[in-house]
Enzyme design. Structure first.
Site, mmCIF file in Angstrom:
data_model
loop_
_atom_site.group_PDB
_atom_site.id
_atom_site.type_symbol
_atom_site.label_atom_id
_atom_site.label_comp_id
_atom_site.label_asym_id
_atom_site.label_seq_id
_atom_site.Cartn_x
_atom_site.Cartn_y
_atom_site.Cartn_z
ATOM 1 N N TYR A 33 -9.077 -3.128 -7.359
ATOM 2 C CA TYR A 33 -8.837 -2.773 -5.951
ATOM 3 C C TYR A 33 -9.826 -1.734 -5.430
ATOM 4 C CZ TYR A 33 -4.256 -4.714 -7.280
ATOM 5 O OH TYR A 33 -3.239 -5.495 -7.760
ATOM 6 N N TYR A 75 5.041 -8.885 -2.166
ATOM 7 C CA TYR A 75 3.980 -8.833 -3.180
ATOM 8 C C TYR A 75 4.528 -9.456 -4.458
ATOM 9 C CZ TYR A 75 0.637 -7.438 -6.656
ATOM 10 O OH TYR A 75 -0.275 -7.477 -7.669
ATOM 11 N N ASP A 103 12.166 -11.628 -8.147
ATOM 12 C CA ASP A 103 11.026 -11.030 -8.834
ATOM 13 C C ASP A 103 11.378 -9.562 -9.072
ATOM 14 O OD1 ASP A 103 8.698 -9.806 -9.620
ATOM 15 O OD2 ASP A 103 7.451 -10.603 -8.003
ATOM 16 N N LYS A 132 6.341 -5.423 -16.112
ATOM 17 C CA LYS A 132 6.119 -3.972 -16.084
ATOM 18 C C LYS A 132 6.895 -3.186 -17.150
ATOM 19 C CE LYS A 132 3.910 -3.445 -11.699
ATOM 20 N NZ LYS A 132 4.000 -4.438 -10.628
HETATM 21 C C1 LIG Z 1 3.252 -5.717 -10.391
HETATM 22 C C2 LIG Z 1 4.028 -6.834 -9.825
HETATM 23 C C3 LIG Z 1 3.717 -8.175 -10.140
HETATM 24 C C4 LIG Z 1 2.512 -8.557 -10.970
HETATM 25 O O1 LIG Z 1 2.592 -8.122 -12.282
HETATM 26 P P1 LIG Z 1 1.240 -8.042 -13.167
HETATM 27 O O2 LIG Z 1 1.742 -7.695 -14.529
HETATM 28 O O3 LIG Z 1 0.408 -6.954 -12.540
HETATM 29 O O4 LIG Z 1 0.582 -9.358 -13.091
HETATM 30 C C5 LIG Z 1 4.519 -9.167 -9.628
HETATM 31 N N1 LIG Z 1 5.579 -8.874 -8.843
HETATM 32 C C6 LIG Z 1 5.906 -7.621 -8.521
HETATM 33 C C7 LIG Z 1 7.105 -7.369 -7.669
HETATM 34 C C8 LIG Z 1 5.139 -6.554 -8.986
HETATM 35 O O5 LIG Z 1 5.446 -5.304 -8.643
#
Ligand SMILES: *Cc1c(COP(=O)(O)O)cnc(C)c1O
Length: 398
Positions: free
Chosen positions: A6, A133, A223, A250
């Site tokens: 970024y 996102y 998600d 994460k």
């Molecule tokens: C960080 C994130 C992702 C992507 O995860 P990566 O391990 O960076 O590919 C997807 N969805 C959400 C809500 C996120 O915060």
């Protein structure tokens, strides 16, 4: 030469070099600083945790990785058993992958193929939120609604297969009314939209989404890559409203190694189950179910349960509310707090220019983005350390 994320490489300021890290503290050659963002929200137990270090060390002496194609092993079996017990309802079927973006791709593929397997070929559209996102890979960018990715729109033109709705029930109802025949899923970051600007919304929206998905036969995907493992003050938002597919990443490994999981419920799993090989889920990341990642993830979940992390998160929220009480400034639009997340949204992103270095000089690592100055601290943070983070944020406005 490293190409950093970024960043315009030409104008990028020199990144801070980390030479050691322990607990909430990161060490540069010149000073110690508290990691107020938990390395992109993942390091929930802090750095150099003895239990997690031991999990990796003992597994590495056994074997680090074998593929899941035609092979299996105890760490991945134990983790999948643990997730089955730990996650709500019939979210029982764990498909592992190496990152959150890939795990979201898998969820979207599952939702599409679920209907293709049933012969419902018209269900090719995805409903998602404005400011969503979901990752940086192509389909996740498309499902997302991040201005930084609008070059994709410039290149390819209008999105045809994704519809965005705001977190308002009437708009949601209207979208279902209009598009339900073509939708395979509704994907959301539940309660807290992270990278889209730390936007918080009410559970009633998700309860209504669940009803509409049931009514129209659309799959609901949460998600929880960012919100999972307590960040919103709930273990998972899926404890309150149950999705058909849940994505975790994460914090799954306590921030030790990149790994993620797409968890399907009984209904979704059954949509693939049968004698027809063409109905199998066609996906298989090389490093899925990596043994080091699974070993550390299992220990991370055990720590989360045994040391009652939900009460730690509740304490973080209480201290944050107490410290931010009455804090206001004409440059601030809103202060938002939810569980282990606090966001000070300013009226103009220019107001935050220079804050990172200001915080660094006071022993706090921060990484503001858009109009957001925020903290998502490791859950093991002490009261004194947390107050230091919050005082640093407030001090910028004095
Ligand atoms: C960080 C994130 C992702 C992507 O995860 P990566 O391990 O960076 O590919 C997807 N969805 C959400 C809500 C996120 O915060």
């Amino acid at each position: 030469m490293i190409w950093y994320p970024y960043q315009q490489m030409k104008t990028m300021k020199q990144p801070y070099k980390i030479i050691d890290a322990e607990g909430v503290w990161m060490q540069t050659p010149e000073r110690k600083m508290i990691d107020s963002v938990s390395s992109w929200w993942s390091v929930i137990h802090g750095y150099k945790h003895p239990v997690l270090n031991e999990a990796v060390k003992s597994q590495v002496d056994n074997f680090s990785h074998v593929m899941l194609g035609g092979l299996t092993h105890e760490p991945v079996q134990k983790l999948s058993d643990k997730l089955q017990e730990f996650l709500p309802g019939d979210l029982n079927y764990s498909f592992f992958s190496d990152s959150g973006s890939v795990a979201v791709e898998v969820a979207l593929k599952m939702a599409l193929q679920y209907y293709v397997n049933r012969g419902e070929m018209e269900r090719i559209k995805v409903l998602s939120l404005t400011h969503a996102y979901h990752g940086d890979t192509f389909k996740t960018m498309e499902v997302g609604d991040d201005e930084d990715y609008h070059f994709i729109l410039e290149a390819y033109g209008e999105k045809k297969d994704v519809i965005h709705v705001p977190t308002e029930i009437p708009a949601l109802e209207a979208a279902f009314e209009k598009y339900h025949r073509e939708l395979n899923c509704f994907i959301v970051e539940p309660l807290l939209q992270g990278a889209g600007g730390m936007r918080m919304y009410d559970i009633s929206f998700l309860a209504r989404a669940r009803q509409l998905c049931d009514q129209y036969g659309v799959l609901l995907i949460f998600d929880e890559v960012a919100t999972g493992f307590g960040r919103t003050g709930n273990r998972f938002v899926a404890d309150l409203v149950q999705p058909d597919i849940l994505v975790l990443g994460k914090a799954l490994t306590g921030g030790y190694i990149g790994h993620a999981v797409t968890v399907a419920n009984q209904k979704v799993y059954e949509g693939f189950y049968g004698d027809d090989p063409e109905k199998a889920l066609m996906h298989g990341p090389t490093f899925m179910g990596n043994a080091l990642a699974c070993s550390v993830a299992l220990k991370s979940i055990e720590l989360f349960e045994q040391e009652d992390y939900m009460s730690k998160i509740q304490r973080i929220e209480e201290i944050t509310r107490r410290e931010m009480e009455g804090f206001a400034d004409s440059r601030i639009r809103e202060v938002r707090i939810m569980g282990g997340c606090v966001c000070v949204e300013v009226k103009d992103s220019g107001i935050l220019k220079g804050f990172q270095q200001f915080a660094y000089e006071r022993g706090v690592f921060s990484r503001p983005f858009l109009n957001c100055m925020y903290a998502m601290v490791p859950y093991i943070i002490s009261e004194e350390e947390l107050v230091k983070v919050l005082d640093t944020m407030k001090a910028w406005f004095l």
